[in-house]
Scaffold this active site. Sequence first.
Site, PDB file in Angstrom:
ATOM      1  N   ASP A  69      14.934 -40.352   8.807  1.00  0.00           N
ATOM      2  CA  ASP A  69      15.645 -40.429  10.082  1.00  0.00           C
ATOM      3  C   ASP A  69      16.803 -39.414  10.101  1.00  0.00           C
ATOM      4  O   ASP A  69      17.514 -39.258   9.102  1.00  0.00           O
ATOM      5  CB  ASP A  69      16.196 -41.855  10.214  1.00  0.00           C
ATOM      6  CG  ASP A  69      16.666 -42.182  11.609  1.00  0.00           C
ATOM      7  OD1 ASP A  69      15.833 -42.184  12.529  1.00  0.00           O
ATOM      8  OD2 ASP A  69      17.874 -42.444  11.781  1.00  0.00           O
ATOM      9  N   GLU A  86       7.591 -36.144  -9.085  1.00  0.00           N
ATOM     10  CA  GLU A  86       7.367 -36.894 -10.336  1.00  0.00           C
ATOM     11  C   GLU A  86       6.178 -37.841 -10.184  1.00  0.00           C
ATOM     12  O   GLU A  86       5.700 -38.405 -11.147  1.00  0.00           O
ATOM     13  CB  GLU A  86       8.607 -37.748 -10.669  1.00  0.00           C
ATOM     14  CG  GLU A  86       9.760 -36.945 -11.216  1.00  0.00           C
ATOM     15  CD  GLU A  86      11.059 -37.777 -11.226  1.00  0.00           C
ATOM     16  OE1 GLU A  86      11.000 -39.017 -11.071  1.00  0.00           O
ATOM     17  OE2 GLU A  86      12.116 -37.136 -11.365  1.00  0.00           O
TER      18      GLU A  86
HETATM   19  C1  NOJ Z   1      16.251 -41.532  15.256  1.00  0.00           C
HETATM   20  C2  NOJ Z   1      15.384 -42.713  15.494  1.00  0.00           C
HETATM   21  O1  NOJ Z   1      14.076 -42.269  15.737  1.00  0.00           O
HETATM   22  C3  NOJ Z   1      15.971 -43.447  16.667  1.00  0.00           C
HETATM   23  O2  NOJ Z   1      15.127 -44.469  17.150  1.00  0.00           O
HETATM   24  C4  NOJ Z   1      17.310 -43.997  16.248  1.00  0.00           C
HETATM   25  O3  NOJ Z   1      17.954 -44.588  17.378  1.00  0.00           O
HETATM   26  C5  NOJ Z   1      18.220 -42.886  15.706  1.00  0.00           C
HETATM   27  N1  NOJ Z   1      17.533 -41.963  14.841  1.00  0.00           N
HETATM   28  C6  NOJ Z   1      19.358 -43.484  14.908  1.00  0.00           C
HETATM   29  O4  NOJ Z   1      18.854 -44.024  13.711  1.00  0.00           O
END
Ligand code: NOJ
Length: 490
Positions: free
Chosen positions: A185, A234
Amino acid sequence: MWWRDAVLYQIYVRSFADANGDGHGDLPGIRSKLDYLEWLGVDAIWLTPIHPSPNADWGYDVSDFHGVHPDYGTLDDLDALVADAGARGLKVVLDLVPNHTSSEHPWFSEPAKRDWYVWADEPNNWTSTFGGSAWTKHAEVGRYYLHNFLPEQPDLNWWNEGVREEFEETLRFWFDRGIAGFRIDVAHALIKDAELRDNPSVGKAKDRREDRVYNMNRPEVHEIYRRWRTIAREYDPERVLIGETWVPSLAELATYFGDDDELQLPMIFPFTLADLDAAEQRQIVEGAEQMFPEDAWPVWCGSNHDIVRFPTRWCGGDEAKIRCALMVLLGLRGTPILYYGDELGMEQVEIPEDEQLDTAHSRDGARTPMPWARRADHEWWIRHGDLTRNVEDMRADESSTLSFTRRLLELRRADPELRQGAYTSVVGDPGLWTWRRGDGCVVAVNLSDRPRSVRGLQGAIRLDTGLARTGEDATGTLLLAPWEGAVVGG
Ligand code: NOJ
């Protein structure tokens, strides 16, 4: 490098399959649909966050990185899913949210871990992706903490070695359990400017906006991924690191591959956000082909849980256009990611204002339940869309978009050129996008409202978007109707 041959399938866990009928999807539900995923022909599933979370941002506010949210099941359920999927040759990829935690994560209230988060005496000018200042005063601490998203999602301090070691341990924890990799993310944003400098504003008068150069895409982020890639290597098979890299410049994005020692698959959002337009998308694909390192491998997607589904955004629900878009996604050189329902042409759903559940944005319309049948068997946490396009009916219909997607996946699997062959653009009339894969395979998609001719072809149609011309000799010139595509030769 299994991910190069793979088609990934993103599952929004809360909306995919509900085994216990309590109104939201769960891990046993996904397990019960492995037959379907195997039949469809995908190779790996990426699950949106499965960890305990207060759900301020539906799972992207994690309160325990080693656990499973009770709504979704248990660690044993996950192990069972990985084992059953593995028996079918399917891999399981999880979502890792390292940029921030939930404000309810025990770390956030632990005085000894204060330096695991980003603090300032006074806020700078950074704004949150979800609007408003990116800083909130912590009543007890008396200082401001940074949150690039909701106040319930405090950003971690990635300059702190303790944070780094903790996440490296987390990678190993899941890799040891057979998890095949992670989608990371906001992968480009972990490191913030050490001096917390104000972001510059760019643009003129009413278009003035913050240029997020100090809270995102800092050069020091690459060091983190070099360490993670070493860990991924790894394991056998090597684990995959897919970046949610919202980086507009392809040249900049190219740096996330490192020297083949960082992310294997940084996502290419300029492509996803472009229109379904031959000139526009081809330019991005050619740009990636030129600017990415020679040994790099792209990843393509049209939909996800944050944006409007492509069958609506690109295609306005038009079946012929949806099939063309699928042929583009699955015919390019690279790893495609299908978002659950893309294979059906599942559309964005209009969610009435008073039913919206996403406090951050209005993203609910891309997160509605998977339409398994013409009638919903029970109420879900979020409303269903139109169920005309549903798995049961479309699976029984050999001419459906679902059958088309499956045949395209089958062709990809059977044809090494379509999976691995080099990409070469072929010049054609406006609106026509033709490219060669390897030596013998050609994909031609007419993204226009007028008939178009593809010249200089060799061989027969192996699959066409209308599913009516397979086997037709295309040697010489092939006439494509508006919004028609074909894979030829090979
Ligand atoms: C990207 C994620 O895909 C989204 O759904 C989220 O709100 C934000 N990052 C924050 O984690």
